[in-house]
Motif scaffolding. Structure first.
Motif, short mmCIF file in Angstrom:
data_model
loop_
_atom_site.label_atom_id
_atom_site.label_comp_id
_atom_site.label_asym_id
_atom_site.label_seq_id
_atom_site.Cartn_x
_atom_site.Cartn_y
_atom_site.Cartn_z
N GLY A 101 37.12 23.42 46.20
CA GLY A 101 37.05 24.60 47.04
C GLY A 101 37.26 25.91 46.30
O GLY A 101 37.64 26.91 46.91
N GLN A 102 37.02 25.92 45.01
CA GLN A 102 37.19 27.13 44.20
C GLN A 102 35.84 27.82 44.02
O GLN A 102 34.79 27.23 44.28
N PRO A 103 35.83 29.06 43.57
CA PRO A 103 34.59 29.83 43.43
C PRO A 103 33.60 29.20 42.45
O PRO A 103 34.00 28.68 41.41
N THR A 104 32.32 29.28 42.79
CA THR A 104 31.29 28.64 41.96
C THR A 104 30.17 29.58 41.54
O THR A 104 29.19 29.13 40.96
N GLY A 145 45.27 28.87 36.63
CA GLY A 145 44.53 29.47 35.52
C GLY A 145 43.41 30.37 35.98
O GLY A 145 43.47 30.98 37.04
N ALA A 146 42.40 30.42 35.17
CA ALA A 146 41.23 31.25 35.46
C ALA A 146 39.97 30.43 35.20
O ALA A 146 39.98 29.52 34.38
N ILE A 147 38.94 30.78 35.90
CA ILE A 147 37.63 30.21 35.63
C ILE A 147 36.83 31.34 35.00
O ILE A 147 36.51 32.34 35.66
N ARG A 148 36.54 31.21 33.73
CA ARG A 148 35.84 32.26 32.98
C ARG A 148 34.44 31.76 32.63
O ARG A 148 34.14 31.45 31.47
N TYR A 149 33.61 31.71 33.66
CA TYR A 149 32.25 31.20 33.48
C TYR A 149 31.52 31.90 32.33
O TYR A 149 30.73 31.28 31.62
N SER A 150 31.77 33.19 32.13
CA SER A 150 31.05 33.95 31.11
C SER A 150 31.36 33.47 29.69
O SER A 150 30.60 33.75 28.77
N GLN A 151 32.44 32.72 29.52
CA GLN A 151 32.81 32.25 28.19
C GLN A 151 32.33 30.82 27.91
O GLN A 151 32.55 30.31 26.81
N SER A 193 53.26 26.25 32.55
CA SER A 193 52.10 25.37 32.41
C SER A 193 50.96 25.98 33.21
O SER A 193 51.07 26.16 34.42
N VAL A 194 49.87 26.31 32.53
CA VAL A 194 48.73 26.97 33.17
C VAL A 194 47.60 25.96 33.34
O VAL A 194 47.22 25.29 32.38
N SER A 195 47.08 25.86 34.55
CA SER A 195 45.98 24.92 34.79
C SER A 195 45.23 25.31 36.05
O SER A 195 45.76 25.98 36.92
N LEU A 196 44.00 24.85 36.13
CA LEU A 196 43.24 25.06 37.36
C LEU A 196 43.80 24.21 38.48
O LEU A 196 43.72 24.58 39.65
N SER A 197 44.39 23.07 38.14
CA SER A 197 44.97 22.20 39.16
C SER A 197 46.07 22.90 39.94
O SER A 197 46.27 22.63 41.12
N LYS A 239 31.69 24.31 37.28
CA LYS A 239 31.15 24.63 38.61
C LYS A 239 31.29 23.41 39.52
O LYS A 239 31.67 23.53 40.69
N PHE A 240 31.00 22.23 39.01
CA PHE A 240 31.13 21.00 39.78
C PHE A 240 32.58 20.76 40.18
O PHE A 240 32.88 20.48 41.34
N ILE A 241 33.50 20.89 39.21
CA ILE A 241 34.93 20.69 39.49
C ILE A 241 35.42 21.72 40.50
O ILE A 241 36.14 21.40 41.45
N ALA A 242 35.02 22.98 40.31
CA ALA A 242 35.44 24.04 41.23
C ALA A 242 34.93 23.78 42.65
O ALA A 242 35.67 23.95 43.63
#
Length: 181
Positions: free
Chosen positions: A149-152, A126-132, A87-91, A142-145
């Motif tokens: 405490g994740q990269p913004t 997971g990954a944060i792929r802002y470019s997509q 299970s892949v998630s940002l959480s 960005k708000f959730i990150a």
């Protein structure tokens, strides 16, 4: 011993994780096929394989519909042979108990919908792929990150996966299956 990995992916990160897992399994001596869950829930056929790994990412509380349909259609085979779930998630990248409860709730719903109970579950960040992302999704992520405490910095993409843990999970699973045979 042959392993089948079937995945659902929205932005490609889960697909990339599955190919990484297949390379790790191949290096450990376990031939592995990687296939996306497609529109025909009967394919790929898990029958010829000794073990199965399913993987999907959470987006707005749900896993990809093709992977859910595949697990539902194949639940009898999956319940009868060694089969695990990634299970892949940002959480999974964080430490917030509420987020982890949400992951477990989504997993329980998935198991209920599919009638499949994985032998083991690995929660991969997971990954944060802002470019997509379009403007609104980038702003929301960005708000959730920031809250977690994740990269913004939206000019970059971020891979939050612990690849050592993923490698350990899949190779330990395959080794266990091979020893039980």
């Amino acid at each position: 011993m042959r392993v089948l990995i079937v995945y659902g992916s929205t932005e490609g990160h889960t697909r990339d994780l599955c190919h990484y897992a297949a390379r790790a399994l191949g290096e450990a001596g376990y031939p592995t096929a990687v296939e996306p869950a497609g529109p025909d829930a009967s394919e790929p056929d898990p029958g010829p394989y000794d073990a199965v790994i399913l993987a999907a990412s959470l987006h707005i509380g749900r896993y990809q519909a093709p992977l859910v349909a595949y697990a539902r259609a194949q639940h009898e085979v999956l319940n009868a042979k060694p089969a695990v779930f990634i299970s892949v998630s940002l959480s999974a990248a964080g430490f917030n108990p509420h987020d982890w409860e949400g992951c477990e709730d989504c997993l329980a719903k998935f198991q209920h919908e599919t009638e499949w109970t994985p032998a083991l579950v690995h929660h991969a960040a997971g990954a944060i792929r802002y470019s997509q992302y379009d403007f609104f999704k980038r702003l929301a992520l960005k708000f959730i990150a920031a809250q977690r405490g994740q990269p913004t910095v939206t000019s970059r993409n971020y891979d939050l996966t612990n690849y050592d843990a993923l490698r350990q999970f899949v190779t330990t699973f395959a080794f266990g299956v091979s020893q039980a045979r």
